[in-house]
Write an enzyme that holds these catalytic residues in place. Structure first.
Site, PDB file in Angstrom:
ATOM      1  N   ILE A 138       0.861  -1.172   0.000  1.00  0.00           N
ATOM      2  CA  ILE A 138       0.000   0.000   0.000  1.00  0.00           C
ATOM      3  C   ILE A 138       0.903   1.229   0.000  1.00  0.00           C
ATOM      4  CG2 ILE A 138      -1.809   1.262   1.188  1.00  0.00           C
ATOM      5  CD1 ILE A 138      -2.688  -1.455   0.058  1.00  0.00           C
ATOM      6  N   LYS A 139       0.674   2.139  -0.928  1.00  0.00           N
ATOM      7  CA  LYS A 139       1.508   3.324  -1.077  1.00  0.00           C
ATOM      8  C   LYS A 139       0.980   4.471  -0.218  1.00  0.00           C
ATOM      9  CE  LYS A 139       2.949   4.225  -5.345  1.00  0.00           C
ATOM     10  NZ  LYS A 139       2.911   4.454  -6.815  1.00  0.00           N
ATOM     11  N   ILE A 140       1.865   4.997   0.627  1.00  0.00           N
ATOM     12  CA  ILE A 140       1.551   6.171   1.447  1.00  0.00           C
ATOM     13  C   ILE A 140       2.642   7.202   1.207  1.00  0.00           C
ATOM     14  CG2 ILE A 140       1.301   7.069   3.791  1.00  0.00           C
ATOM     15  CD1 ILE A 140       0.253   4.388   4.671  1.00  0.00           C
TER      16      ILE A 140
END
Length: 367
Positions: A138-140
């Site tokens: 998951i990209k943050i």
């Protein structure tokens, strides 16, 4: 031996900075895996938006999901997760063979949540669970507001791709957030093996200063920043704090080179791939750059862990009037704003496509 295989043998992993349904269905992604040593991929809303606007590969799925009451962000996530699940399955043999070190795909949390830590953490956990694939990052964004969400997500056991990093200092902040999360897991008696990568954007530096520096400095700023960051990465892995975490079973948060397609038409199309060859890193690159390197790229040796001439080069940019620290912050702010714009444009394109398909269906057009 292909140049891409040589990079792989050096210890660098090559990922594709692209995913579309067509890429999966026509077998191109599978060929890149077998022929170009690709072992993972990244995605972003811009890529999805272009694919939806420029083709019909998503039309049937959009129509079906719309009939089932999906719209907006929910509809997009259905489309994206369908693609990413298929891609994750293609990379699953690599993931299994490397015991989770490689073979990853990435999905972005809504950039509209960037200033809300709790919402970002909850959404990251929801998306990872919804995907039902262990090899999904998951990209943050690694903005100041994003650091707490990164730490909390790592503590929760969610694999994170920290995106939108532009400098050594921003990378170190991301690494610290990762290690804090792992530290907390160890103290809580939880498994410290939570995967993460830290994505440093490179070519955007050179695009930002292309008309502001002498010709001799053209396309050299991004690489100097990357060299300095790589030195910090290598140094961190030798420090007592990291060794303590590693002894407990933690794995390094690998450094990932992003934005590695040449944006200057006068530059070599393999400039950043050749210059960023480094063991224990990842290079995620656009299709055009991947194909170019596979065809005529040259492995000129690995980056040195001492940073090479990075400090001297950055000094030259300072003398030329470039405030490196201020530009790093501006690039990150601009990048975050661009993410929001791309996200909004994507949702608008999905809405437009849904409407046009409904009109076509109502008028007895093609299905």
């Amino acid at each position: 031996m292909k140049p891409t295989q040589r990079l792989h043998d050096l210890g660098q992993r090559l990922w594709l900075d692209n995913i579309t349904r067509e890429l999966i269905e026509n077998g191109a992604l599978k060929r890149y895996i077998s022929e170009f040593s690709i072992t993972g991929l990244t995605s972003n809303p811009t890529i999805f938006g272009q694919a939806i606007r420029n083709g019909d590969a998503y039309d049937a799925a959009i129509r079906q999901n719309a009939r089932e009451g999906q719209s907006g962000e929910g509809l997009f996530l259905e489309l994206a997760l369908d693609d990413l699940r298929q891609a994750a399955d293609l990379f699953r043999p690599v993931y299994d063979a490397t015991e989770g070190v490689d073979g990853w795909v990435s999905l972005e949390v809504s950039p509209l949540l960037a200033n809300d830590t709790t919402a970002s953490v909850n959404e990251a956990a929801r998306l990872h669970a919804l995907a039902q694939r262990p090899n999904l990052f998951i990209k943050i964004p690694g903005t100041p507001d994003g650091m707490a969400a990164i730490e909390e997500s790592i503590f929760a056991g969610v694999p994170i791709n920290v995106t939108l990093l532009f400098s050594r200092e921003q990378y170190i902040a991301a690494a610290e957030a990762y290690m804090r999360g792992i530290d907390r897991r160890i103290l809580a008696g939880l498994d410290p093996k939570v995967a993460s990568v830290a994505s440093l954007f490179v070519s955007r530096w050179d695009k930002a200063v292309i008309d502001k520096v002498p010709a001799a400095l053209r396309n050299r700023l991004g690489l100097a920043v990357a060299q300095r960051t790589y030195r910090a990465y290598c140094k961190l892995l030798t420090e007592p704090r990291w060794k303590r975490l590693a002894h407990s079973g933690a794995r390094p948060q690998r450094l990932l080179w992003a934005s590695t397609g040449a944006k200057d038409p006068k530059a070599s199309d393999t400039l950043y791939v050749e210059a960023l060859a480094a063991p224990d890193t990842i290079n995620t690159m656009p299709e055009q750059t991947l194909r170019a390197y596979a065809e005529h790229g040259v492995l000129r040796g690995a980056m040195t862990s001492d940073g090479g001439d990075a400090d001297a080069m950055l000094g030259r940019f300072t003398q030329a009037g470039i405030d490196i620290e201020a530009l790093a912050l501006q690039l990150q702010r601009d990048g975050a704003q661009a993410f929001v714009k791309s996200w909004q444009e994507l949702l608008a394109r999905i809405a437009d496509k849904t409407t046009s398909l409904a009109r076509c269906g109502a008028g007895g057009g093609s299905t």
